[in-house]
Scaffold this motif. Sequence first.
Motif, short mmCIF file in Angstrom:
data_model
loop_
_atom_site.label_atom_id
_atom_site.label_comp_id
_atom_site.label_asym_id
_atom_site.label_seq_id
_atom_site.Cartn_x
_atom_site.Cartn_y
_atom_site.Cartn_z
N ILE A 1 -16.55 -3.64 -18.65
CA ILE A 1 -16.95 -3.61 -20.10
C ILE A 1 -17.04 -2.27 -20.46
CG2 ILE A 1 -18.42 -3.92 -21.93
CD1 ILE A 1 -19.17 -6.68 -20.57
N VAL A 2 -16.27 -1.50 -21.19
CA VAL A 2 -16.31 -0.15 -21.65
C VAL A 2 -16.64 0.09 -23.02
CG1 VAL A 2 -15.00 2.11 -21.76
CG2 VAL A 2 -14.21 0.41 -20.18
N THR A 3 -17.95 1.05 -23.30
CA THR A 3 -18.63 1.21 -24.62
C THR A 3 -18.00 2.59 -25.24
OG1 THR A 3 -20.55 1.67 -23.80
CG2 THR A 3 -20.10 -0.55 -24.28
N ALA A 4 -17.10 3.14 -24.61
CA ALA A 4 -16.53 4.46 -25.39
C ALA A 4 -14.75 4.16 -25.36
CB ALA A 4 -17.04 5.85 -24.56
N ALA A 5 -14.48 4.70 -26.59
CA ALA A 5 -13.02 4.30 -27.05
C ALA A 5 -11.97 5.44 -26.07
CB ALA A 5 -12.71 4.49 -28.41
N PHE A 6 -11.04 4.60 -25.41
CA PHE A 6 -10.05 5.35 -24.94
C PHE A 6 -9.12 5.56 -26.02
CE2 PHE A 6 -11.62 3.51 -21.14
CZ PHE A 6 -11.55 4.70 -19.91
N ALA A 7 -8.31 6.65 -25.88
CA ALA A 7 -7.05 6.92 -26.81
C ALA A 7 -5.91 6.00 -26.75
CB ALA A 7 -6.61 8.35 -26.63
N GLU A 8 -5.84 5.28 -25.51
CA GLU A 8 -4.70 4.45 -25.14
C GLU A 8 -5.40 3.39 -24.31
OE1 GLU A 8 -1.75 7.08 -23.42
OE2 GLU A 8 -1.29 7.69 -25.48
N VAL A 9 -4.54 2.38 -23.87
CA VAL A 9 -5.08 1.21 -22.90
C VAL A 9 -5.14 2.12 -21.52
CG1 VAL A 9 -4.21 -0.70 -21.80
CG2 VAL A 9 -3.95 -0.67 -24.20
N PRO A 10 -6.37 1.84 -20.96
CA PRO A 10 -6.75 2.36 -19.76
C PRO A 10 -6.12 1.91 -18.47
CG PRO A 10 -8.36 1.42 -20.51
CD PRO A 10 -7.52 1.19 -21.40
N GLU A 11 -4.73 2.10 -18.24
CA GLU A 11 -4.36 1.45 -17.05
C GLU A 11 -4.68 1.58 -15.67
OE1 GLU A 11 0.06 1.54 -16.86
OE2 GLU A 11 0.02 1.12 -19.22
N ASN A 12 -5.43 2.91 -15.54
CA ASN A 12 -6.18 2.90 -14.25
C ASN A 12 -7.37 1.88 -14.00
OD1 ASN A 12 -7.57 4.52 -16.49
ND2 ASN A 12 -8.53 5.66 -14.67
N LEU A 13 -7.91 1.75 -15.20
CA LEU A 13 -9.20 0.62 -14.87
C LEU A 13 -8.70 -0.81 -14.99
CD1 LEU A 13 -11.93 1.78 -17.46
CD2 LEU A 13 -11.57 2.37 -15.15
N ILE A 14 -7.45 -1.07 -15.49
CA ILE A 14 -6.89 -2.52 -15.24
C ILE A 14 -6.40 -2.70 -13.65
CG2 ILE A 14 -4.93 -3.79 -16.07
CD1 ILE A 14 -4.76 -2.53 -18.70
N ALA A 15 -6.11 -1.66 -12.95
CA ALA A 15 -5.78 -1.35 -11.59
C ALA A 15 -7.00 -1.90 -10.73
CB ALA A 15 -4.94 -0.29 -11.18
N HIS A 16 -8.36 -1.65 -11.49
CA HIS A 16 -9.46 -1.70 -10.63
C HIS A 16 -10.14 -3.29 -10.56
CE1 HIS A 16 -10.70 2.73 -10.62
NE2 HIS A 16 -9.68 2.35 -10.15
N LEU A 17 -9.26 -4.11 -11.80
CA LEU A 17 -9.61 -5.44 -11.68
C LEU A 17 -8.89 -6.34 -10.55
CD1 LEU A 17 -8.89 -5.94 -15.60
CD2 LEU A 17 -11.29 -6.02 -14.54
N LYS A 18 -9.74 -7.38 -10.27
CA LYS A 18 -9.12 -8.46 -9.58
C LYS A 18 -7.92 -9.12 -10.67
CE LYS A 18 -13.26 -9.96 -7.18
NZ LYS A 18 -14.30 -10.79 -6.73
N PRO A 19 -6.88 -9.62 -9.91
CA PRO A 19 -6.03 -10.78 -10.55
C PRO A 19 -6.90 -11.66 -11.41
CG PRO A 19 -5.05 -10.15 -8.39
CD PRO A 19 -6.57 -9.88 -8.29
N GLY A 20 -6.35 -11.81 -12.67
CA GLY A 20 -7.18 -12.71 -13.39
C GLY A 20 -8.57 -12.00 -13.92
N GLY A 21 -9.00 -10.74 -13.64
CA GLY A 21 -10.02 -10.05 -14.27
C GLY A 21 -9.65 -9.67 -15.58
N ILE A 22 -10.85 -9.31 -16.21
CA ILE A 22 -10.82 -9.02 -17.90
C ILE A 22 -11.56 -7.63 -17.91
CG2 ILE A 22 -11.66 -9.87 -19.95
CD1 ILE A 22 -11.68 -12.86 -19.02
#
Length: 158
Positions: free
Chosen positions: A71-92
Amino acid sequence: MLFRSRLIRARSGVLLSAGGYVYNLRMIERHRPLLKEAESRLRQLKLNNVVTRHGDGHQGWRESAPFDRIIVTAAFAEVPENLIAHLKPGGILVTPVGYESISQLLLRIIRHREDATSGPDAGHRPAYSTETLLPVVFVPMVSGLPNEGRYDAEGIRK
């Protein structure tokens, strides 16, 4: 879980102390005095399953990945793909995305079980789907660490 911001930390503290389902909590704060304040409150509340880090939220927390939820509570300018890479498959990942406060949206991003295997992104980024939840206004995600001067071990400016 990885959280950033006072509000989310406060809510997660209530959740943790109320016997919620958050088993491990990771927090990143770029301002050292705010981090020291949060750590002090966590000790007072005897919340021992929270690990904190002074760092840049853009970078995430690769050493503790993969995460079930971020959960992030400051706005990224674009979808943060590096954080998506930190998720498990199926992660949100739930994050505000957009420029300043004029066109931000709260997004729920789900990492797919399989990463991109074809096309220009094959092997280079996680495959994911995005759902827009609602329009929001958040402070922008700022890259890097602030020049806060010198602080002692308690986080007090010298």
